[in-house]
Design an enzyme around this catalytic site. Sequence first.
Site, PDB file in Angstrom:
ATOM      1  N   ARG A 266       8.649  62.799  42.359  1.00 53.82           N
ATOM      2  CA  ARG A 266       9.294  63.957  41.703  1.00 53.82           C
ATOM      3  C   ARG A 266       9.105  63.751  40.212  1.00 53.82           C
ATOM      4  O   ARG A 266       9.546  62.740  39.653  1.00 53.82           O
ATOM      5  CB  ARG A 266      10.780  64.029  42.047  1.00 53.82           C
TER       6      ARG A 266
ATOM      7  N   HIS B 193       7.580  73.295  44.430  1.00 58.92           N
ATOM      8  CA  HIS B 193       8.473  72.487  45.273  1.00 58.92           C
ATOM      9  C   HIS B 193       8.108  72.781  46.731  1.00 58.92           C
ATOM     10  O   HIS B 193       8.882  73.404  47.476  1.00 58.92           O
ATOM     11  CB  HIS B 193       9.927  72.856  44.970  1.00 58.92           C
TER      12      HIS B 193
ATOM     13  N   GLN C 208      10.430  71.892  49.809  1.00 58.92           N
ATOM     14  CA  GLN C 208      11.582  72.777  49.926  1.00 58.92           C
ATOM     15  C   GLN C 208      11.216  74.059  50.655  1.00 58.92           C
ATOM     16  O   GLN C 208      11.919  74.494  51.580  1.00 58.92           O
ATOM     17  CB  GLN C 208      12.106  73.125  48.517  1.00 58.92           C
TER      18      GLN C 208
ATOM     19  N   ASP D 245      17.888  80.599  42.866  1.00 54.47           N
ATOM     20  CA  ASP D 245      17.905  79.197  42.464  1.00 54.47           C
ATOM     21  C   ASP D 245      18.607  79.141  41.108  1.00 54.47           C
ATOM     22  O   ASP D 245      18.865  80.176  40.473  1.00 54.47           O
ATOM     23  CB  ASP D 245      16.454  78.669  42.377  1.00 54.47           C
TER      24      ASP D 245
ATOM     25  N   CYS E 158      17.920  76.667  47.434  1.00 55.38           N
ATOM     26  CA  CYS E 158      17.461  75.289  47.685  1.00 55.38           C
ATOM     27  C   CYS E 158      18.542  74.259  47.387  1.00 55.38           C
ATOM     28  O   CYS E 158      18.476  73.143  47.884  1.00 55.38           O
ATOM     29  CB  CYS E 158      16.202  75.004  46.876  1.00 55.38           C
TER      30      CYS E 158
ATOM     31  N   ARG F 127      15.366  70.075  55.399  1.00 54.81           N
ATOM     32  CA  ARG F 127      14.537  69.198  54.567  1.00 54.81           C
ATOM     33  C   ARG F 127      14.208  67.921  55.347  1.00 54.81           C
ATOM     34  O   ARG F 127      13.087  67.432  55.329  1.00 54.81           O
ATOM     35  CB  ARG F 127      15.278  68.826  53.265  1.00 54.81           C
TER      36      ARG F 127
END
Length: 311
Positions: free
Chosen positions: A114, A141, A144, A232, A270, A298
């Site tokens: 990440r 991402h 996700q 988000d 998310c 996830r």
Amino acid sequence: MNAAPREGRNGPVRHFLDLDRFDTPTLRRVLDLGAAYKRGECPHGDKRPLDGRTLAMIFEKPSTRTRVSFEAGMKQLGGDVIMLSRVDTQLGRGETISDTARVLSRYVDAIMIRTDDPAKLSELSSHATIPVINGLTDQSHPCQVMADIMTFEEHRGSLDGKVVTWSGDGNNVAASWIQAAAHFGFEIRIACPPSLRPAEGAVAWARAKGGKVVVMDDPKAAALGADLIVTDTWVSMGCQDKNRPALLAPYQVNEALMALAAPGALFMHCLPAHRGEEVTDAVMDGPQSVVWDEAENRLHVQKGILTWCLL
Ligand code: CP
Ligand code: NVA
């Protein structure tokens, strides 16, 4: 230098970098593996298919879900993990990512990273001789959005022909959603202020693949008849822009916006959510919200990703 495709145990190294790097059948295979793990099946015929394998995880930004779901998933598959950060490795003292990639490739079986700049992900994957997984960059991402697709499918079936509305910042998660639209046959409507439109590269790639991507300013028009509304945070990790709340307030997902969507429309985020900003409590905790299933998935979809990369 030295960035030629690598050979792994079973042919070319299988990185999981971005959704635009895959063909649709491969993504379908990964989703199916994840769903099989969720059902408690052993799609590789082995309860501990990653026994003896180790995943190194490099976090240059904070995480709850990505960190815990990868660690738990790897351990449930019989493997192990090593957590790394910039400050407690020589990366923090200037060792290059390419040299780090070469060294980690001699110790572990896969790397999840990440980071901020996608160039770092690219450098890592170019020099690693083991799979590299994108755990979020400033531009995407993908893990996700794979979990999000799995979540929609388990609640409502195929996304083919459906309408997905994104209301808010045209950020990294939005870019992966746009790429997913081209793979899974849904229309994606991105409602955002003109200054926060999604990455042009993601939009152009999806449209070139035949994906239906509509970028607009008006969240109400975007929500009309949608099968899924997604949002988000207004301020992604590393963002210093103080004007975001003023710019993005009209894009809040609240009961009035959800009421414009199709009957039975779902809500996703998310997480982490900033309740009262991009989403209200009533929507987060309401009957259309599937955010906890989304977070759970996830774990399952990443087991699909890990086994696709490593087996
Ligand atoms: N959604 C997500 O990636 O959460 P974390 O930042 O907690 O990993
Ligand atoms: N867009 C958010 C996602 C967090 C999981 C961020 O980058 O901070």
